[in-house]
Design an enzyme around this catalytic site. Structure first.
Site, PDB file in Angstrom:
ATOM      1  N   SER A  86      -4.466   2.019  -3.871  1.00 52.97           N
ATOM      2  CA  SER A  86      -3.648   3.206  -3.620  1.00 52.97           C
ATOM      3  C   SER A  86      -4.522   4.336  -3.097  1.00 52.97           C
ATOM      4  CB  SER A  86      -2.982   3.665  -4.925  1.00 52.97           C
ATOM      5  OG  SER A  86      -2.356   4.920  -4.746  1.00 52.97           O
ATOM      6  N   TYR A 100      -3.958   5.831 -13.528  1.00 55.35           N
ATOM      7  CA  TYR A 100      -3.557   5.145 -12.299  1.00 55.35           C
ATOM      8  C   TYR A 100      -4.671   5.240 -11.258  1.00 55.35           C
ATOM      9  CZ  TYR A 100      -0.767   3.903  -8.186  1.00 55.35           C
ATOM     10  OH  TYR A 100      -0.283   3.306  -7.040  1.00 55.35           O
TER      11      TYR A 100
END
Length: 193
Positions: A86, A100
């Site tokens: 990501s 995350y």
């Protein structure tokens, strides 16, 4: 911690999905690890359970799938592995999500390490680092924050799922046979490496 990993390994083999694929297909040419979940918050807001949950889902699942598939690929002349990271693993995106971000950065590090280790066995391992793509995850973003994000993307829009699918297709094709250990950034110019 060792007990945690042995439990994960046991769970990953419990439903027999990977074993079934090997038995029915006899080989595996492609593995795409595309799992992700974000829990917002910094180190003060999230507890150790939430932190571990992020690594379990975003990093450990990819690791255990790779651990199972690598020996099959070695027996069958190689293959391609694509791990989805990501943009949040490479830069701050405007809201704290330390678990995350850290877990997705770890996916990139793991991919590079494994790419070096298995290159001579004709197994290419790469990452795709999506920016903001129209998914269930981005559907949950507040409209005002979404507008702020779009204003920082040179392409001035969110990406489409096909943008990622096309990148995966390329990295799994013969056209990318000399690409290994790379991270392909698909983010409309939001982050340029």
């Amino acid at each position: 911690m060792a007990n945690h990993f042995s439990q994960l390994a046991k769970k990953s083999r419990t439903n027999g999905s990977l074993e079934k694929i090997e038995k029915e297909q006899k080989k595996v040419d492609i593995l795409v690890n595309v799992v992700g979940q974000s829990e917002p918050g910094g180190p003060v807001e999230i507890d150790s359970t939430t932190w571990q949950k992020q690594f379990t889902l975003n990093l450990d699942t990819a690791y255990f799938c790779i651990k199972f598939v690598i020996p099959i690929m070695e027996k069958n002349s190689g293959g391609s592995i694509v791990n989805i990271s990501s943009v949040a693993g490479l830069r701050y995106i405007g809201k704290p999500q330390v678990g995350y971000s850290a877990s997705k950065a770890a996916v990139v590090g793991m991919s590079k390490s494994l790419a070096i280790e298995y290159a001579k066995k004709n197994i290419n391992i790469n990452c795709i680092s999506p920016g903001f793509i129209k998914t269930v995850m981005t559907d949950k973003i507040e409209e005002k924050f979404k507008e702020t994000i779009i204003s920082k993307i040179p392409s001035a829009r969110l990406g489409e799922p096909d943008d990622i699918a096309n990148a995966v297709g390329f990295l799994c094709s013969n056209q990318s046979s000399y690409i290994n250990g790379e991270t392909l950034h698909v983010n409309g110019g939001m982050y340029m490496a």
